[in-house]
Write an enzyme that holds these catalytic residues in place. Structure first.
Site, PDB file in Angstrom:
ATOM      1  N   SER A   1      -9.722 -38.963   3.011  1.00 25.73           N
ATOM      2  CA  SER A   1      -9.985 -37.602   2.512  1.00 25.73           C
ATOM      3  C   SER A   1     -11.464 -37.241   2.366  1.00 25.73           C
ATOM      4  CB  SER A   1      -9.277 -37.383   1.169  1.00 25.73           C
ATOM      5  OG  SER A   1     -10.040 -37.914   0.110  1.00 25.73           O
TER       6      SER A   1
ATOM      7  N   ILE B   1      -3.745 -31.090  -1.027  1.00 29.01           N
ATOM      8  CA  ILE B   1      -3.985 -32.551  -1.123  1.00 29.01           C
ATOM      9  C   ILE B   1      -4.553 -32.984   0.210  1.00 29.01           C
ATOM     10  CG2 ILE B   1      -3.031 -34.874  -1.339  1.00 29.01           C
ATOM     11  CD1 ILE B   1      -0.961 -33.945  -3.158  1.00 29.01           C
TER      12      ILE B   1
ATOM     13  N   GLU C   1      -3.190 -24.926   3.684  1.00 28.28           N
ATOM     14  CA  GLU C   1      -2.455 -25.740   4.645  1.00 28.28           C
ATOM     15  C   GLU C   1      -0.953 -25.464   4.641  1.00 28.28           C
ATOM     16  OE1 GLU C   1      -3.295 -29.899   4.306  1.00 28.28           O
ATOM     17  OE2 GLU C   1      -2.675 -30.257   6.374  1.00 28.28           O
TER      18      GLU C   1
ATOM     19  N   ARG D   1     -17.050 -39.117  11.588  1.00 23.82           N
ATOM     20  CA  ARG D   1     -15.650 -38.748  11.822  1.00 23.82           C
ATOM     21  C   ARG D   1     -15.498 -38.416  13.302  1.00 23.82           C
ATOM     22  NH1 ARG D   1     -11.732 -37.171   8.571  1.00 23.82           N
ATOM     23  NH2 ARG D   1      -9.975 -36.127   9.539  1.00 23.82           N
TER      24      ARG D   1
ATOM     25  N   LYS E   1     -14.926 -38.853   0.807  1.00 23.06           N
ATOM     26  CA  LYS E   1     -16.093 -39.400   1.515  1.00 23.06           C
ATOM     27  C   LYS E   1     -17.311 -38.491   1.346  1.00 23.06           C
ATOM     28  CE  LYS E   1     -13.602 -39.961   5.447  1.00 23.06           C
ATOM     29  NZ  LYS E   1     -12.201 -39.991   5.009  1.00 23.06           N
TER      30      LYS E   1
ATOM     31  N   HIS F   1      -7.187 -41.256  12.725  1.00 21.32           N
ATOM     32  CA  HIS F   1      -7.978 -40.056  12.429  1.00 21.32           C
ATOM     33  C   HIS F   1      -9.411 -40.147  12.955  1.00 21.32           C
ATOM     34  CE1 HIS F   1      -5.303 -38.842   8.749  1.00 21.32           C
ATOM     35  NE2 HIS F   1      -4.637 -38.943   9.871  1.00 21.32           N
TER      36      HIS F   1
HETATM   37  P1  AMP Z   1      -9.186 -38.617   6.451  1.00 19.56           P
HETATM   38  O1  AMP Z   1      -8.478 -39.084   5.254  1.00 19.56           O
HETATM   39  O2  AMP Z   1     -10.651 -38.427   6.269  1.00 19.56           O
HETATM   40  O3  AMP Z   1      -8.868 -39.442   7.645  1.00 19.56           O
HETATM   41  O4  AMP Z   1      -8.696 -37.149   6.752  1.00 19.56           O
HETATM   42  C1  AMP Z   1      -7.493 -36.646   6.350  1.00 19.56           C
HETATM   43  C2  AMP Z   1      -7.199 -35.427   7.179  1.00 19.56           C
HETATM   44  O5  AMP Z   1      -7.162 -35.771   8.542  1.00 19.56           O
HETATM   45  C3  AMP Z   1      -5.848 -34.820   6.918  1.00 19.56           C
HETATM   46  O6  AMP Z   1      -5.918 -33.834   5.932  1.00 19.56           O
HETATM   47  C4  AMP Z   1      -5.457 -34.206   8.235  1.00 19.56           C
HETATM   48  O7  AMP Z   1      -5.595 -32.810   8.242  1.00 19.56           O
HETATM   49  C5  AMP Z   1      -6.433 -34.778   9.213  1.00 19.56           C
HETATM   50  N1  AMP Z   1      -5.785 -35.363  10.388  1.00 19.56           N
HETATM   51  C6  AMP Z   1      -4.466 -35.448  10.645  1.00 19.56           C
HETATM   52  N2  AMP Z   1      -4.256 -35.997  11.866  1.00 19.56           N
HETATM   53  C7  AMP Z   1      -5.469 -36.253  12.370  1.00 19.56           C
HETATM   54  C8  AMP Z   1      -5.916 -36.813  13.605  1.00 19.56           C
HETATM   55  N3  AMP Z   1      -5.079 -37.220  14.527  1.00 19.56           N
HETATM   56  N4  AMP Z   1      -7.243 -36.925  13.794  1.00 19.56           N
HETATM   57  C9  AMP Z   1      -8.125 -36.513  12.867  1.00 19.56           C
HETATM   58  N5  AMP Z   1      -7.753 -35.999  11.659  1.00 19.56           N
HETATM   59  C10 AMP Z   1      -6.456 -35.852  11.431  1.00 19.56           C
HETATM   60 MG    MG Z   2      -6.566 -32.459   4.805  1.00 17.59          MG
END
Ligand code: AMP
Ligand code: MG
Length: 384
Positions: free
Chosen positions: A292, A173, A109, A309, A295, A268
């Site tokens: 992250s 991370i 990343e 998701r 899950k 997200h």
């Molecule tokens: P989570 O914690 O499962 O929601 O996912 C974390 C990841 O969501 C991060 O590492 C990002 O790369 C990604 N992310 C960032 N912005 C968005 C967004 N708008 N929609 C979906 N995923 C995202």
């Molecule tokens: Mg990520």
């Protein structure tokens, strides 16, 4: 740490079998790989990946601890996550290059552009110190990296991936928002071979060793390392020990008894849509919202049965946010698909081209989940 208590809380676990040098991988619903092939053994790569991710996890834990103890930390100060992100990437990149100097490609990343700007020297010095302290904690590497070595290691993550050759895939991370909140995050590392995910490691420093829905557990230790190699099953061990157990996804067949995971961040994933889908399925339990790829790890050991998701329109998923989680779940007997029921394709470079979102569950529930997702999407598109 004894594995016996792990056996009690995760009844599906069995002791780690000896690794096979060569194994057949059967065609399965696994979306990370396909077709009957005489599979390569990736044991050496897996050992290196576990070591790299564990070292990076230790580095992140240290930073998160000082972040949480700091009274002066401003809420909007992202420097701790910056330091840990870059440090984690530098460390993983360095370890993998040491282990595989001949063939090295990393899709990750971060890059060092911002760190090479004026005024970033103090940050680079902090990252370098953290990386060297972490390396010093492991007897295999008696080196001290310069700041330039660290910047170069970070920049080795510039590969584009694709369908040819081997590529490591790293999120140093995953879940930075969780990291800053003192919550869940993961170091996610996978290996692609000719476009297929062939191994994955998820270091989850804050995930309890016992199921997350088990509030009565006498054990409150945290820190899990999940890992999987194609055709070899999925395993979990405590981050600070090598007692390994095999994990398996939940066998729940009745959706009413299933609980589901989704992003903590509403930005997200569309919580209203997952709620509609859960309603259609008859799911009774409230959503379990965590940050992250933790899950995927939690689902692989049966803490919940479904992960949805469903990003807002226009978001493009990156391979490092799913590669490791995908193989950990599929090797634990689960299925990972896009919202239309297609397997995920990791061979197209940095991005996953998806239809709408990602859904994860066991093989029995997947057809029912796909149907509920399709109906809910249709309803959402024409609300009358
Ligand atoms: P989570 O914690 O499962 O929601 O996912 C974390 C990841 O969501 C991060 O590492 C990002 O790369 C990604 N992310 C960032 N912005 C968005 C967004 N708008 N929609 C979906 N995923 C995202
Ligand atoms: Mg990520």
């Amino acid at each position: 740490m004894s594995i016996n208590w792990l056996r009690v809380v995760f009844p599906s676990i069995i002791k780690l079998p000896p690794p096979l040098p060569l194994r057949y991988s059967s065609p399965s619903s696994c979306s990370c790989f396909s077709s009957v092939v005489v599979a390569m053994s990736y044991d050496k790569e897996l050992t290196a990946a576990k070591k790299a991710a564990s070292l990076a996890a230790r580095l992140c834990q240290k930073v998160q601890k000082s972040l949480l103890q700091s009274d002066v930390q401003s809420k909007n100060d992202r420097s701790p996550v910056t330091v840990a992100d870059y440090g984690s990437q530098a460390l993983v990149s360095f370890v993998l290059q040491q282990e595989f100097p001949a063939e090295f490609s990393l899709v990750a990343e971060e890059d060092s552009k911002d760190l090479r700007k004026d005024g970033a020297q103090e940050l680079v010095d902090r990252i370098t110190k953290l990386v060297n302290d972490s390396l010093a904690s492991d007897e295999s590497y008696s080196v001290t990296l310069s700041t330039e070595d660290v910047l170069k290691a970070i920049d080795s993550g510039k590969s584009e991936g694709g369908s040819q050759g081997r590529h490591w895939v790293l999120d140093p991370i995953d879940g930075t928002k969780g990291f800053l909140r003192g919550g869940q995050y993961a170091i996610a590392l996978a290996l692609l071979d000719r476009g297929k995910v062939v191994l994955g490691v998820l270091a989850c420093p804050n995930l309890p060793l016992t199921p997350i829905n088990d509030q009565h557990s006498p054990n409150n230790e945290v820190g899990c390392l999940f890992f999987a190699e194609v055709g070899g099953g999925s395993y979990m061990q405590p981050l600070d020990s090598s007692s390994t157990v095999k994990v398996q996804v939940s066998g729940v067949e009745n959706p009413e008894e299933a609980s589901f995971f989704e992003s903590y961040e509403a930005a997200h994933s569309m919580h209203d849509l997952s709620s509609l889908i859960a309603q259609k399925l008859g799911v009774k339990a409230p959503p379990v919202r965590i940050d992250s790829q933790v899950k995927y790890g939690a689902l692989s050991r049966g803490d919940g049965a479904i992960y949805m998701r469903l990003p807002h329109k226009g978001y493009r998923e990156k391979i490092w946010d799913h590669a490791a989680g995908c193989i950990v779940v599929t090797e634990a007997g689960g299925v990972v698909m896009d919202a239309a029921g297609n397997p995920l394709d990791f061979s197209k470079g940095k991005f996953l081209d998806l239809d709408t979102g990602i859904i994860v569950t066991n093989q029995k529930l997947m057809p029912i989940l796909i149907k509920a997702v399709r109906e809910s999407l249709e309803e959402k598109a024409s609300p009358l």
